[in-house]
Motif scaffolding. Structure first.
Motif, PDB file in Angstrom:
ATOM      1  N   PRO A 112       0.839  -1.198   0.000  1.00 17.34           N
ATOM      2  CA  PRO A 112       0.000   0.000   0.000  1.00 17.34           C
ATOM      3  C   PRO A 112       0.874   1.247   0.000  1.00 17.34           C
ATOM      4  N   GLU A 119      -1.610  14.898  -3.064  1.00 17.93           N
ATOM      5  CA  GLU A 119      -2.853  14.236  -3.464  1.00 17.93           C
ATOM      6  C   GLU A 119      -2.730  13.580  -4.830  1.00 17.93           C
ATOM      7  N   PRO A 122      -3.237   9.383  -4.173  1.00 16.81           N
ATOM      8  CA  PRO A 122      -4.167   9.257  -3.050  1.00 16.81           C
ATOM      9  C   PRO A 122      -3.997   7.925  -2.318  1.00 16.81           C
ATOM     10  N   MET A 123      -4.329   7.940  -1.056  1.00 12.70           N
ATOM     11  CA  MET A 123      -4.277   6.713  -0.263  1.00 12.70           C
ATOM     12  C   MET A 123      -5.318   5.731  -0.799  1.00 12.70           C
ATOM     13  N   LEU A 124      -5.017   4.469  -0.659  1.00 13.26           N
ATOM     14  CA  LEU A 124      -5.914   3.420  -1.138  1.00 13.26           C
ATOM     15  C   LEU A 124      -7.026   3.180  -0.124  1.00 13.26           C
ATOM     16  N   GLY A 125      -8.121   2.632  -0.612  1.00 11.07           N
ATOM     17  CA  GLY A 125      -9.195   2.229   0.281  1.00 11.07           C
ATOM     18  C   GLY A 125      -8.783   1.000   1.077  1.00 11.07           C
ATOM     19  N   GLU A 126      -9.508   0.741   2.146  1.00 11.32           N
ATOM     20  CA  GLU A 126      -9.147  -0.366   3.034  1.00 11.32           C
ATOM     21  C   GLU A 126      -9.142  -1.716   2.319  1.00 11.32           C
ATOM     22  N   ALA A 127     -10.121  -1.965   1.457  1.00 16.09           N
ATOM     23  CA  ALA A 127     -10.199  -3.248   0.753  1.00 16.09           C
ATOM     24  C   ALA A 127      -8.986  -3.442  -0.165  1.00 16.09           C
ATOM     25  N   GLU A 128      -8.628  -2.387  -0.882  1.00 18.33           N
ATOM     26  CA  GLU A 128      -7.481  -2.500  -1.788  1.00 18.33           C
ATOM     27  C   GLU A 128      -6.173  -2.655  -1.009  1.00 18.33           C
ATOM     28  N   MET A 129      -6.071  -1.995   0.146  1.00 12.38           N
ATOM     29  CA  MET A 129      -4.878  -2.159   0.982  1.00 12.38           C
ATOM     30  C   MET A 129      -4.730  -3.607   1.446  1.00 12.38           C
ATOM     31  N   LYS A 130      -5.832  -4.191   1.905  1.00 15.88           N
ATOM     32  CA  LYS A 130      -5.790  -5.580   2.369  1.00 15.88           C
ATOM     33  C   LYS A 130      -5.420  -6.524   1.228  1.00 15.88           C
TER      34      LYS A 130
END
Length: 172
Positions: A112, A119, A122-130
Motif C-alpha cells: 500500500p 494528493e 491518493p491513499m488506497l481504500g481499506e479493501a485495496e490495501m488488504k
C-alpha cells in the motif's frame, strides 16, 4: 510515513530470511552509526529496501558503495514499493557490477502507498490495501523460494522513457 515503509521492508526481509533459514541484518542500524565494517555471508546476499520516488534511497546507495561484502558473490535485491520501482532495477544491477558481484535479479513487492504529502497519489481504500498485503505476502514467499533454489529474480522491463520521466522528481 517513512517509518511505515521501513517497517514493511524489515518484515519482508525477516520473512525471506526465515524461509531461507538465514538471518536478517538491519542495515539501517549500521547506516545510522556510520558502521561501514565488512559484511560477510556464506549464503547469497539479499538486499531488501524500500523504494523512494522510484529509486534506491540515496543513503543506502552511499552505504553499500562504502561497505565491503565478502564471502558469497551472489546478490539479490527485493524492493518494497507503492507499485512502481522506476529505475531501481538498473541501480541494483549497476551496484552489483561495481561491487564485482553476480547479479541475481530483483523482485518488487507491491505494498500500500504510504506517501501522503501529495494528493497526486491518493491513499488506497481499506479493501485495496488488504488485497495488496495478501498479494505482497505471496510475492515475498515466491521470491524467497527462488532465492532458496538459486534461481534468478525477474522484474518487468523498465523502458528508458520511464526512467527519463522521473528525473525531474528523483534527480540525476
Amino acid at each position: 510515513q517513512e517509518e511505515n515503509a521501513l517497517q514493511v521492508n524489515k518484515e519482508a526481509a525477516k520473512e525471506i530470511a526465515r524461509i531461507n533459514d538465514d538471518t536478517a541484518l538491519n542495515l539501517l542500524t549500521k547506516i545510522q552509526t556510520s558502521d561501514y565494517s565488512e559484511i560477510s555471508s556464506e549464503k547469497p546476499f539479499v538486499i531488501c529496501l524500500p523504494i523512494y520516488v522510484c529509486e534506491f534511497p540515496r543513503f543506502l546507495i552511499d552505504f553499500l558503495k562504502k561497505t565491503q561484502l565478502s564471502g558469497n558473490r551472489e546478490i539479490y535485491f527485493v524492493f518494497t514499493s507503492g507499485g512502481y520501482s522506476g529505475r531501481s532495477s538498473r541501480q541494483a544491477k549497476a551496484l552489483a557490477i561495481r561491487k564485482k558481484m553476480i547479479y541475481k535479479g530483483c523482485a518488487d513487492i507491491r505494498m500500500p502507498r504510504n506517501y501522503i504529502a501529495s494528493e497526486v497519489y491518493p491513499m488506497l481504500g481499506e479493501a485495496e490495501m488488504k488485497e495488496r498485503i495478501v498479494k505482497a505476502k505471496d510475492t515475498i514467499k515466491e521470491a524467497a523460494e527462488i532465492i532458496k533454489t538459486g534461481g534468478k529474480l525477474k522484474m518487468r522491463h523498465v523502458f528508458l522513457f520511464e526512467s527519463l520521466i522521473i528525473l525531474p522528481i528523483a534527480g540525476p
